[in-house]
Design a protein around this motif. Structure first.
Motif, PDB file in Angstrom:
ATOM      1  N   ASP A   1      57.390 -21.452 -49.918  1.00  0.00           N
ATOM      2  CA  ASP A   1      58.779 -21.647 -49.512  1.00  0.00           C
ATOM      3  C   ASP A   1      59.285 -20.440 -48.722  1.00  0.00           C
ATOM      4  O   ASP A   1      58.765 -19.333 -48.831  1.00  0.00           O
ATOM      5  CB  ASP A   1      59.662 -21.888 -50.738  1.00  0.00           C
ATOM      6  CG  ASP A   1      59.590 -20.755 -51.734  1.00  0.00           C
ATOM      7  OD1 ASP A   1      58.507 -20.569 -52.323  1.00  0.00           O
ATOM      8  OD2 ASP A   1      60.587 -20.038 -51.914  1.00  0.00           O
ATOM      9  N   TYR A   2      60.320 -20.670 -47.935  1.00  0.00           N
ATOM     10  CA  TYR A   2      60.844 -19.670 -47.008  1.00  0.00           C
ATOM     11  C   TYR A   2      61.830 -18.725 -47.695  1.00  0.00           C
ATOM     12  O   TYR A   2      62.656 -19.142 -48.497  1.00  0.00           O
ATOM     13  CB  TYR A   2      61.554 -20.381 -45.852  1.00  0.00           C
ATOM     14  CG  TYR A   2      62.198 -19.467 -44.837  1.00  0.00           C
ATOM     15  CD1 TYR A   2      61.527 -19.106 -43.678  1.00  0.00           C
ATOM     16  CD2 TYR A   2      63.487 -18.977 -45.033  1.00  0.00           C
ATOM     17  CE1 TYR A   2      62.117 -18.274 -42.734  1.00  0.00           C
ATOM     18  CE2 TYR A   2      64.085 -18.147 -44.100  1.00  0.00           C
ATOM     19  CZ  TYR A   2      63.395 -17.797 -42.954  1.00  0.00           C
ATOM     20  OH  TYR A   2      63.986 -16.974 -42.029  1.00  0.00           O
ATOM     21  N   ASN A   3      61.711 -17.438 -47.385  1.00  0.00           N
ATOM     22  CA  ASN A   3      62.769 -16.470 -47.673  1.00  0.00           C
ATOM     23  C   ASN A   3      62.644 -15.336 -46.655  1.00  0.00           C
ATOM     24  O   ASN A   3      61.674 -15.272 -45.892  1.00  0.00           O
ATOM     25  CB  ASN A   3      62.729 -15.956 -49.124  1.00  0.00           C
ATOM     26  CG  ASN A   3      61.443 -15.229 -49.466  1.00  0.00           C
ATOM     27  OD1 ASN A   3      60.893 -14.473 -48.659  1.00  0.00           O
ATOM     28  ND2 ASN A   3      60.939 -15.454 -50.676  1.00  0.00           N
ATOM     29  N   GLU A   4      63.606 -14.446 -46.638  1.00  0.00           N
ATOM     30  CA  GLU A   4      63.642 -13.408 -45.605  1.00  0.00           C
ATOM     31  C   GLU A   4      62.445 -12.467 -45.689  1.00  0.00           C
ATOM     32  O   GLU A   4      61.885 -12.056 -44.668  1.00  0.00           O
ATOM     33  CB  GLU A   4      64.948 -12.615 -45.719  1.00  0.00           C
ATOM     34  CG  GLU A   4      66.186 -13.416 -45.322  1.00  0.00           C
ATOM     35  CD  GLU A   4      67.438 -12.558 -45.290  1.00  0.00           C
ATOM     36  OE1 GLU A   4      67.309 -11.330 -45.474  1.00  0.00           O
ATOM     37  OE2 GLU A   4      68.527 -13.112 -45.079  1.00  0.00           O
ATOM     38  N   GLN A   5      62.051 -12.109 -46.898  1.00  0.00           N
ATOM     39  CA  GLN A   5      60.921 -11.198 -47.054  1.00  0.00           C
ATOM     40  C   GLN A   5      59.626 -11.827 -46.539  1.00  0.00           C
ATOM     41  O   GLN A   5      58.845 -11.182 -45.827  1.00  0.00           O
ATOM     42  CB  GLN A   5      60.762 -10.809 -48.526  1.00  0.00           C
ATOM     43  CG  GLN A   5      59.638  -9.812 -48.765  1.00  0.00           C
ATOM     44  CD  GLN A   5      59.541  -9.390 -50.225  1.00  0.00           C
ATOM     45  OE1 GLN A   5      60.367  -9.783 -51.042  1.00  0.00           O
ATOM     46  NE2 GLN A   5      58.532  -8.598 -50.547  1.00  0.00           N
ATOM     47  N   LYS A   6      59.411 -13.087 -46.886  1.00  0.00           N
ATOM     48  CA  LYS A   6      58.218 -13.778 -46.409  1.00  0.00           C
ATOM     49  C   LYS A   6      58.261 -13.956 -44.897  1.00  0.00           C
ATOM     50  O   LYS A   6      57.225 -13.895 -44.226  1.00  0.00           O
ATOM     51  CB  LYS A   6      58.093 -15.133 -47.099  1.00  0.00           C
ATOM     52  CG  LYS A   6      57.813 -15.047 -48.589  1.00  0.00           C
ATOM     53  CD  LYS A   6      57.806 -16.425 -49.224  1.00  0.00           C
ATOM     54  CE  LYS A   6      57.595 -16.328 -50.734  1.00  0.00           C
ATOM     55  NZ  LYS A   6      57.650 -17.667 -51.382  1.00  0.00           N
TER      56      LYS A   6
ATOM     57  N   LYS B   1      55.394  -9.998 -38.904  1.00  0.00           N
ATOM     58  CA  LYS B   1      54.554  -8.813 -38.729  1.00  0.00           C
ATOM     59  C   LYS B   1      53.110  -9.211 -38.477  1.00  0.00           C
ATOM     60  O   LYS B   1      52.447  -8.678 -37.571  1.00  0.00           O
ATOM     61  CB  LYS B   1      54.648  -7.928 -39.973  1.00  0.00           C
ATOM     62  CG  LYS B   1      53.810  -6.669 -39.893  1.00  0.00           C
ATOM     63  CD  LYS B   1      53.939  -5.839 -41.171  1.00  0.00           C
ATOM     64  CE  LYS B   1      53.052  -4.599 -41.094  1.00  0.00           C
ATOM     65  NZ  LYS B   1      53.136  -3.791 -42.347  1.00  0.00           N
ATOM     66  N   PHE B   2      52.622 -10.162 -39.262  1.00  0.00           N
ATOM     67  CA  PHE B   2      51.246 -10.626 -39.095  1.00  0.00           C
ATOM     68  C   PHE B   2      51.063 -11.288 -37.732  1.00  0.00           C
ATOM     69  O   PHE B   2      50.061 -11.055 -37.045  1.00  0.00           O
ATOM     70  CB  PHE B   2      50.891 -11.611 -40.209  1.00  0.00           C
ATOM     71  CG  PHE B   2      49.531 -12.237 -40.060  1.00  0.00           C
ATOM     72  CD1 PHE B   2      48.390 -11.535 -40.409  1.00  0.00           C
ATOM     73  CD2 PHE B   2      49.390 -13.527 -39.554  1.00  0.00           C
ATOM     74  CE1 PHE B   2      47.128 -12.102 -40.265  1.00  0.00           C
ATOM     75  CE2 PHE B   2      48.140 -14.107 -39.403  1.00  0.00           C
ATOM     76  CZ  PHE B   2      47.002 -13.388 -39.763  1.00  0.00           C
TER      77      PHE B   2
ATOM     78  N   THR C   1      61.097 -17.384 -36.156  1.00  0.00           N
ATOM     79  CA  THR C   1      62.303 -16.846 -36.789  1.00  0.00           C
ATOM     80  C   THR C   1      62.855 -17.720 -37.909  1.00  0.00           C
ATOM     81  O   THR C   1      63.437 -17.208 -38.862  1.00  0.00           O
ATOM     82  CB  THR C   1      63.412 -16.651 -35.736  1.00  0.00           C
ATOM     83  OG1 THR C   1      63.651 -17.900 -35.072  1.00  0.00           O
ATOM     84  CG2 THR C   1      62.995 -15.602 -34.714  1.00  0.00           C
ATOM     85  N   ASN C   2      62.698 -19.022 -37.810  1.00  0.00           N
ATOM     86  CA  ASN C   2      63.295 -19.925 -38.798  1.00  0.00           C
ATOM     87  C   ASN C   2      62.287 -20.553 -39.749  1.00  0.00           C
ATOM     88  O   ASN C   2      62.665 -21.211 -40.717  1.00  0.00           O
ATOM     89  CB  ASN C   2      64.070 -21.039 -38.092  1.00  0.00           C
ATOM     90  CG  ASN C   2      65.239 -20.497 -37.289  1.00  0.00           C
ATOM     91  OD1 ASN C   2      65.987 -19.650 -37.762  1.00  0.00           O
ATOM     92  ND2 ASN C   2      65.387 -20.967 -36.063  1.00  0.00           N
ATOM     93  N   VAL C   3      61.016 -20.377 -39.470  1.00  0.00           N
ATOM     94  CA  VAL C   3      59.955 -20.896 -40.331  1.00  0.00           C
ATOM     95  C   VAL C   3      58.867 -19.838 -40.455  1.00  0.00           C
ATOM     96  O   VAL C   3      58.852 -18.846 -39.723  1.00  0.00           O
ATOM     97  CB  VAL C   3      59.352 -22.211 -39.772  1.00  0.00           C
ATOM     98  CG1 VAL C   3      60.378 -23.324 -39.763  1.00  0.00           C
ATOM     99  CG2 VAL C   3      58.802 -21.988 -38.365  1.00  0.00           C
ATOM    100  N   LEU C   4      57.942 -20.060 -41.383  1.00  0.00           N
ATOM    101  CA  LEU C   4      56.827 -19.144 -41.559  1.00  0.00           C
ATOM    102  C   LEU C   4      55.638 -19.604 -40.725  1.00  0.00           C
ATOM    103  O   LEU C   4      55.519 -20.782 -40.388  1.00  0.00           O
ATOM    104  CB  LEU C   4      56.424 -19.083 -43.038  1.00  0.00           C
ATOM    105  CG  LEU C   4      57.522 -18.711 -44.036  1.00  0.00           C
ATOM    106  CD1 LEU C   4      56.959 -18.715 -45.455  1.00  0.00           C
ATOM    107  CD2 LEU C   4      58.131 -17.362 -43.705  1.00  0.00           C
ATOM    108  N   LEU C   5      54.764 -18.681 -40.419  1.00  0.00           N
ATOM    109  CA  LEU C   5      53.557 -19.013 -39.670  1.00  0.00           C
ATOM    110  C   LEU C   5      52.677 -19.925 -40.525  1.00  0.00           C
ATOM    111  O   LEU C   5      52.423 -19.628 -41.693  1.00  0.00           O
ATOM    112  CB  LEU C   5      52.797 -17.732 -39.328  1.00  0.00           C
ATOM    113  CG  LEU C   5      51.738 -17.827 -38.229  1.00  0.00           C
ATOM    114  CD1 LEU C   5      52.398 -18.093 -36.882  1.00  0.00           C
ATOM    115  CD2 LEU C   5      50.922 -16.549 -38.179  1.00  0.00           C
ATOM    116  N   PRO C   6      52.234 -21.057 -39.989  1.00  0.00           N
ATOM    117  CA  PRO C   6      51.388 -21.966 -40.788  1.00  0.00           C
ATOM    118  C   PRO C   6      50.123 -21.267 -41.273  1.00  0.00           C
ATOM    119  O   PRO C   6      49.522 -20.473 -40.553  1.00  0.00           O
ATOM    120  CB  PRO C   6      51.055 -23.089 -39.796  1.00  0.00           C
ATOM    121  CG  PRO C   6      52.155 -23.046 -38.794  1.00  0.00           C
ATOM    122  CD  PRO C   6      52.521 -21.596 -38.660  1.00  0.00           C
ATOM    123  N   LYS C   7      49.755 -21.581 -42.505  1.00  0.00           N
ATOM    124  CA  LYS C   7      48.545 -20.994 -43.081  1.00  0.00           C
ATOM    125  C   LYS C   7      47.351 -21.926 -42.966  1.00  0.00           C
ATOM    126  O   LYS C   7      46.258 -21.578 -43.321  1.00  0.00           O
ATOM    127  CB  LYS C   7      48.795 -20.647 -44.552  1.00  0.00           C
ATOM    128  CG  LYS C   7      49.820 -19.538 -44.723  1.00  0.00           C
ATOM    129  CD  LYS C   7      49.969 -19.132 -46.170  1.00  0.00           C
ATOM    130  CE  LYS C   7      50.951 -17.973 -46.318  1.00  0.00           C
ATOM    131  NZ  LYS C   7      51.124 -17.529 -47.708  1.00  0.00           N
TER     132      LYS C   7
END
Length: 217
Positions: free
Chosen positions: A189-194, A200-201, A211-217
Protein backbone atom coordinates in the motif's frame (compact mmCIF):
# COMPACT_ATOMS: atom_id res chain seq x y z
CA UNK A 1 -24.41 0.60 -9.78
CA UNK A 2 -23.76 4.19 -10.68
CA UNK A 3 -21.49 4.70 -13.68
CA UNK A 4 -20.03 8.16 -14.10
CA UNK A 5 -17.46 9.90 -16.21
CA UNK A 6 -14.01 10.25 -14.62
CA UNK A 7 -13.74 13.00 -12.03
CA UNK A 8 -12.25 16.24 -13.26
CA UNK A 9 -9.10 17.59 -11.68
CA UNK A 10 -11.01 20.44 -10.05
CA UNK A 11 -13.64 18.17 -8.55
CA UNK A 12 -14.03 18.37 -4.78
CA UNK A 13 -14.87 15.15 -2.95
CA UNK A 14 -17.18 15.61 -0.01
CA UNK A 15 -16.04 14.13 3.29
CA UNK A 16 -18.33 13.75 6.25
CA UNK A 17 -16.91 14.40 9.69
CA UNK A 18 -16.40 11.47 12.05
CA UNK A 19 -19.06 11.31 14.73
CA UNK A 20 -19.41 8.83 17.62
CA UNK A 21 -22.38 7.25 15.85
CA UNK A 22 -20.45 6.76 12.60
CA UNK A 23 -17.47 5.38 14.51
CA UNK A 24 -19.67 2.91 16.40
CA UNK A 25 -21.39 1.88 13.19
CA UNK A 26 -18.03 1.21 11.57
CA UNK A 27 -16.82 -0.87 14.52
CA UNK A 28 -20.01 -2.96 14.48
CA UNK A 29 -19.63 -3.60 10.74
CA UNK A 30 -16.01 -4.67 11.24
CA UNK A 31 -16.84 -7.02 14.12
CA UNK A 32 -19.66 -8.67 12.17
CA UNK A 33 -17.47 -9.03 9.10
CA UNK A 34 -14.51 -10.59 10.94
CA UNK A 35 -16.57 -12.88 13.15
CA UNK A 36 -18.47 -14.32 10.20
CA UNK A 37 -15.17 -14.75 8.33
CA UNK A 38 -13.94 -16.92 11.19
CA UNK A 39 -17.10 -19.04 11.03
CA UNK A 40 -16.80 -19.57 7.28
CA UNK A 41 -13.12 -20.46 7.38
CA UNK A 42 -13.30 -22.82 10.35
CA UNK A 43 -16.65 -24.54 9.85
CA UNK A 44 -17.84 -24.29 6.25
CA UNK A 45 -14.77 -24.19 3.99
CA UNK A 46 -13.14 -27.43 5.24
CA UNK A 47 -16.25 -29.39 4.26
CA UNK A 48 -16.07 -28.08 0.71
CA UNK A 49 -12.30 -28.41 0.43
CA UNK A 50 -11.70 -31.77 2.10
CA UNK A 51 -14.96 -33.51 1.22
CA UNK A 52 -15.62 -32.47 -2.36
CA UNK A 53 -11.94 -32.24 -3.31
CA UNK A 54 -11.74 -36.02 -3.16
CA UNK A 55 -14.53 -36.26 -5.72
CA UNK A 56 -14.05 -33.29 -8.04
CA UNK A 57 -11.77 -30.24 -7.98
CA UNK A 58 -14.28 -28.33 -10.07
CA UNK A 59 -17.20 -28.95 -7.70
CA UNK A 60 -14.97 -28.25 -4.72
CA UNK A 61 -14.10 -24.87 -6.20
CA UNK A 62 -17.75 -24.14 -6.86
CA UNK A 63 -18.65 -24.91 -3.25
CA UNK A 64 -15.81 -22.79 -1.87
CA UNK A 65 -16.76 -19.94 -4.22
CA UNK A 66 -20.38 -20.18 -3.09
CA UNK A 67 -19.49 -19.84 0.60
CA UNK A 68 -16.85 -17.20 -0.16
CA UNK A 69 -19.28 -15.16 -2.26
CA UNK A 70 -22.00 -15.51 0.35
CA UNK A 71 -19.70 -14.08 3.00
CA UNK A 72 -18.26 -11.35 0.78
CA UNK A 73 -21.73 -10.15 -0.18
CA UNK A 74 -22.03 -8.75 3.34
CA UNK A 75 -19.31 -6.19 2.60
CA UNK A 76 -21.24 -4.20 -0.05
CA UNK A 77 -24.32 -4.33 2.18
CA UNK A 78 -22.48 -3.16 5.31
CA UNK A 79 -20.33 -0.69 3.41
CA UNK A 80 -22.92 0.87 1.13
CA UNK A 81 -26.22 0.42 2.97
CA UNK A 82 -25.34 0.43 6.66
CA UNK A 83 -22.30 2.72 6.54
CA UNK A 84 -23.93 4.92 3.86
CA UNK A 85 -20.84 4.99 1.63
CA UNK A 86 -21.37 5.97 -2.00
CA UNK A 87 -19.40 3.90 -4.50
CA UNK A 88 -18.92 5.35 -7.99
CA UNK A 89 -17.65 3.31 -10.94
CA UNK A 90 -16.24 5.02 -14.02
CA UNK A 91 -14.38 4.06 -17.15
CA UNK A 92 -14.74 1.05 -19.42
CA UNK A 93 -17.48 -1.46 -18.69
CA UNK A 94 -16.42 -4.95 -17.61
CA UNK A 95 -18.43 -7.74 -19.31
CA UNK A 96 -20.71 -9.85 -17.13
CA UNK A 97 -19.59 -13.33 -16.08
CA UNK A 98 -16.29 -13.38 -17.97
CA UNK A 99 -12.79 -14.29 -16.84
CA UNK A 100 -10.96 -11.09 -15.99
CA UNK A 101 -7.47 -9.93 -15.00
CA UNK A 102 -7.81 -6.96 -12.65
CA UNK A 103 -4.80 -4.66 -12.27
CA UNK A 104 -5.23 -2.00 -9.61
CA UNK A 105 -3.30 0.66 -7.72
CA UNK A 106 -2.76 0.14 -4.01
CA UNK A 107 -3.49 3.50 -2.42
CA UNK A 108 -4.84 2.11 0.88
CA UNK A 109 -4.69 -1.07 2.94
CA UNK A 110 -8.24 -2.03 1.94
CA UNK A 111 -8.18 -1.48 -1.83
CA UNK A 112 -8.73 -5.18 -2.37
CA UNK A 113 -12.07 -4.94 -0.57
CA UNK A 114 -13.44 -2.29 -2.93
CA UNK A 115 -13.14 -4.74 -5.81
CA UNK A 116 -15.85 -6.80 -4.12
CA UNK A 117 -18.41 -4.09 -4.84
CA UNK A 118 -17.65 -4.39 -8.55
CA UNK A 119 -17.43 -8.20 -8.57
CA UNK A 120 -20.84 -8.46 -6.90
CA UNK A 121 -22.45 -6.45 -9.66
CA UNK A 122 -20.79 -8.61 -12.31
CA UNK A 123 -21.81 -11.96 -10.80
CA UNK A 124 -18.24 -12.93 -9.91
CA UNK A 125 -17.97 -12.16 -6.22
CA UNK A 126 -17.07 -15.68 -5.09
CA UNK A 127 -14.56 -16.20 -7.88
CA UNK A 128 -12.20 -13.33 -7.17
CA UNK A 129 -8.65 -14.38 -6.31
CA UNK A 130 -5.62 -12.33 -5.38
CA UNK A 131 -1.92 -12.46 -6.06
CA UNK A 132 -0.47 -11.43 -2.70
CA UNK A 133 2.83 -11.37 -0.84
CA UNK A 134 3.71 -14.64 0.85
CA UNK A 135 3.98 -13.10 4.33
CA UNK A 136 0.18 -12.72 4.40
CA UNK A 137 -0.14 -16.50 4.28
CA UNK A 138 1.31 -16.60 7.80
CA UNK A 139 -1.56 -14.66 9.34
CA UNK A 140 -3.47 -16.69 11.96
CA UNK A 141 -6.74 -18.14 10.61
CA UNK A 142 -6.78 -15.86 7.56
CA UNK A 143 -3.61 -17.38 6.11
CA UNK A 144 -5.38 -20.73 6.15
CA UNK A 145 -8.37 -19.10 4.49
CA UNK A 146 -6.18 -17.64 1.73
CA UNK A 147 -4.89 -21.13 0.96
CA UNK A 148 -8.39 -22.60 0.88
CA UNK A 149 -9.45 -19.85 -1.53
CA UNK A 150 -6.40 -20.60 -3.71
CA UNK A 151 -4.90 -17.14 -3.52
CA UNK A 152 -1.45 -17.06 -5.12
CA UNK A 153 1.40 -16.15 -2.76
CA UNK A 154 4.52 -14.63 -4.31
CA UNK A 155 7.94 -13.59 -3.01
CA UNK A 156 8.11 -10.54 -5.31
CA UNK A 157 11.23 -11.97 -6.95
CA UNK A 158 10.66 -13.01 -10.54
CA UNK A 159 13.23 -15.81 -10.50
CA UNK A 160 11.10 -17.46 -7.79
CA UNK A 161 7.63 -16.24 -8.69
CA UNK A 162 7.69 -17.23 -12.36
CA UNK A 163 7.39 -20.92 -11.52
CA UNK A 164 4.87 -20.27 -8.74
CA UNK A 165 2.59 -18.36 -11.10
CA UNK A 166 2.89 -20.96 -13.84
CA UNK A 167 2.03 -23.80 -11.47
CA UNK A 168 -0.95 -22.06 -9.91
CA UNK A 169 -2.43 -20.55 -13.05
CA UNK A 170 -2.10 -23.83 -14.94
CA UNK A 171 -4.85 -25.24 -12.72
CA UNK A 172 -7.26 -22.64 -14.15
CA UNK A 173 -6.76 -23.46 -17.82
CA UNK A 174 -10.32 -24.69 -18.20
CA UNK A 175 -12.34 -21.69 -19.48
CA UNK A 176 -15.36 -23.11 -17.65
CA UNK A 177 -13.68 -22.27 -14.34
CA UNK A 178 -14.81 -18.73 -13.45
CA UNK A 179 -11.91 -16.49 -12.45
CA UNK A 180 -11.31 -12.87 -11.51
CA UNK A 181 -7.57 -12.63 -10.92
CA UNK A 182 -6.57 -9.48 -9.04
CA UNK A 183 -3.08 -8.03 -9.08
CA UNK A 184 -1.61 -5.00 -7.32
CA UNK A 185 1.66 -4.34 -9.20
CA UNK A 186 2.97 -1.95 -6.53
CA UNK A 187 3.18 -4.87 -4.13
CA UNK A 188 2.26 -2.84 -1.06
CA UNK A 189 0.00 0.00 0.00
CA UNK A 190 1.00 3.61 -0.65
CA UNK A 191 2.41 6.06 1.88
CA UNK A 192 4.85 8.96 1.70
CA UNK A 193 7.83 7.02 3.04
CA UNK A 194 7.34 4.20 0.55
CA UNK A 195 6.88 6.75 -2.22
CA UNK A 196 10.22 8.40 -1.41
CA UNK A 197 11.98 5.01 -1.38
CA UNK A 198 10.36 4.14 -4.70
CA UNK A 199 11.42 7.46 -6.24
CA UNK A 200 14.98 7.03 -4.98
CA UNK A 201 15.24 3.56 -6.47
CA UNK A 202 13.73 4.71 -9.78
CA UNK A 203 16.25 7.56 -10.05
CA UNK A 204 19.16 5.20 -9.31
CA UNK A 205 18.25 2.67 -12.00
CA UNK A 206 16.98 5.13 -14.61
CA UNK A 207 13.27 4.35 -14.37
CA UNK A 208 10.44 6.93 -14.41
CA UNK A 209 10.07 8.74 -11.08
CA UNK A 210 6.42 8.43 -10.04
CA UNK A 211 4.65 10.81 -7.68
CA UNK A 212 1.19 9.38 -6.98
CA UNK A 213 1.90 5.65 -7.12
CA UNK A 214 4.77 3.32 -6.29
CA UNK A 215 7.05 1.74 -8.85
CA UNK A 216 5.60 -1.67 -9.83
CA UNK A 217 7.46 -4.61 -8.34
Amino acid sequence: MEVCTPLKSDSRLKHRSMTPLRFLRGVICLVVFLSTAFMCIVYLSPLAVVGLRLISIRYSRKAVSFFFGLWLSMWPFLFEKINKTKVVFSGDSIPMRERVLLIANHRTEVDWMYLWDLALRKGRLGFIKYILKSSLMKLPIFGWGFQILEFIAVERKWEIDEQILQQNLSTFRDPKDPLWLSLFPEGTDYNEQKCKSSQKFAAEVGLPVLTNVLLPK
